[in-house]
Design a protein around this motif. Structure first.
Motif, PDB file in Angstrom:
ATOM      1  N   ARG A  96      75.459  -4.833  47.553  1.00 33.12           N
ATOM      2  CA  ARG A  96      76.215  -3.652  47.126  1.00 33.12           C
ATOM      3  C   ARG A  96      76.842  -2.953  48.333  1.00 33.12           C
ATOM      4  O   ARG A  96      77.991  -2.532  48.298  1.00 33.12           O
ATOM      5  CB  ARG A  96      75.302  -2.683  46.369  1.00 33.12           C
ATOM      6  N   THR A  97      76.061  -2.834  49.433  1.00 32.95           N
ATOM      7  CA  THR A  97      76.529  -2.158  50.646  1.00 32.95           C
ATOM      8  C   THR A  97      76.506  -3.077  51.870  1.00 32.95           C
ATOM      9  O   THR A  97      76.742  -2.617  52.978  1.00 32.95           O
ATOM     10  CB  THR A  97      75.639  -0.929  50.953  1.00 32.95           C
ATOM     11  N   PRO A 131      79.008   1.766  49.362  1.00 33.77           N
ATOM     12  CA  PRO A 131      79.354   0.495  48.708  1.00 33.77           C
ATOM     13  C   PRO A 131      80.540  -0.187  49.389  1.00 33.77           C
ATOM     14  O   PRO A 131      81.455   0.481  49.886  1.00 33.77           O
ATOM     15  CB  PRO A 131      79.703   0.902  47.279  1.00 33.77           C
ATOM     16  N   THR A 133      83.986  -1.738  49.765  1.00 34.32           N
ATOM     17  CA  THR A 133      85.238  -1.477  49.065  1.00 34.32           C
ATOM     18  C   THR A 133      85.839  -2.795  48.586  1.00 34.32           C
ATOM     19  O   THR A 133      85.533  -3.871  49.130  1.00 34.32           O
ATOM     20  CB  THR A 133      86.243  -0.764  49.985  1.00 34.32           C
ATOM     21  N   ARG A 137      85.930  -6.515  50.607  1.00 38.28           N
ATOM     22  CA  ARG A 137      85.553  -7.780  49.952  1.00 38.28           C
ATOM     23  C   ARG A 137      86.704  -8.787  50.014  1.00 38.28           C
ATOM     24  O   ARG A 137      86.496  -9.951  50.347  1.00 38.28           O
ATOM     25  CB  ARG A 137      85.136  -7.538  48.503  1.00 38.28           C
TER      26      ARG A 137
END
Length: 151
Positions: A96-97, A131, A133, A137
């Motif tokens: 997630r992060t 998180p 972005t 990604r």
């Protein structure tokens, strides 16, 4: 697939899309006249930082930073001076992060060390994880290790 990496499998340099070369320095040696184990962390750091800090790749959004929270190293063979090394890096997982990197150091066609590390994206002011972005990604897409793709 976002599968775990088998850290015991023998890596192949061609599976790592981000590559750079470096020299083994005399100062890298320990009293046994081979590269000291602690120096490998610096080799791996060079690979990660060279990739992530390059503004052309868009991996560090304004106001955010990366911190490494885990590093596992597998020492595979002795490395001596003088020598040239080839380093490879590939993304193997998104959290997630966080981003998980698989990295290798090769010398004369042989893998002498491999690692897996986790870096977390943080807010520079609060120092708290944020998180990933969509842009980050997407900008990592070209760096997926062969055989690994985002879920």
């Amino acid at each position: 697939m976002n599968a775990p990496t088998d850290l015991n499998a023998t890596p192949r340099l061609e599976d790592f899309p981000y590559r750079l070369t470096d020299n083994v320095r005399f100062a890298d040696l320990d009293p046994n006249q081979h590269v000291n184990n602690a120096v490998y962390a610096t080799y791996f750091e060079t690979g990660r930082v060279t990739l992530m800090k390059d503004p052309a790749f868009g991996l560090v959004p304004d106001g955010l930073a990366w911190i490494m929270v885990r590093l596992d190293i597998h020492f595979r063979a002795e490395l001596t001076w003088p020598n040239t090394i080839e380093m490879g890096l590939g993304v193997s997982r998104f959290g997630r992060t966080s981003v998980t990197f698989d990295q290798v150091v090769f010398c004369e066609g042989r893998c002498v060390a491999s690692s897996q590390s986790v870096s977390v994206l943080i807010d520079e002011v609060t120092r708290r994880p944020v998180p990933l972005t969509d842009a980050v990604r997407q900008n990592f897409e070209r760096w997926w290790r062969r055989g690994f793709k985002p879920a």
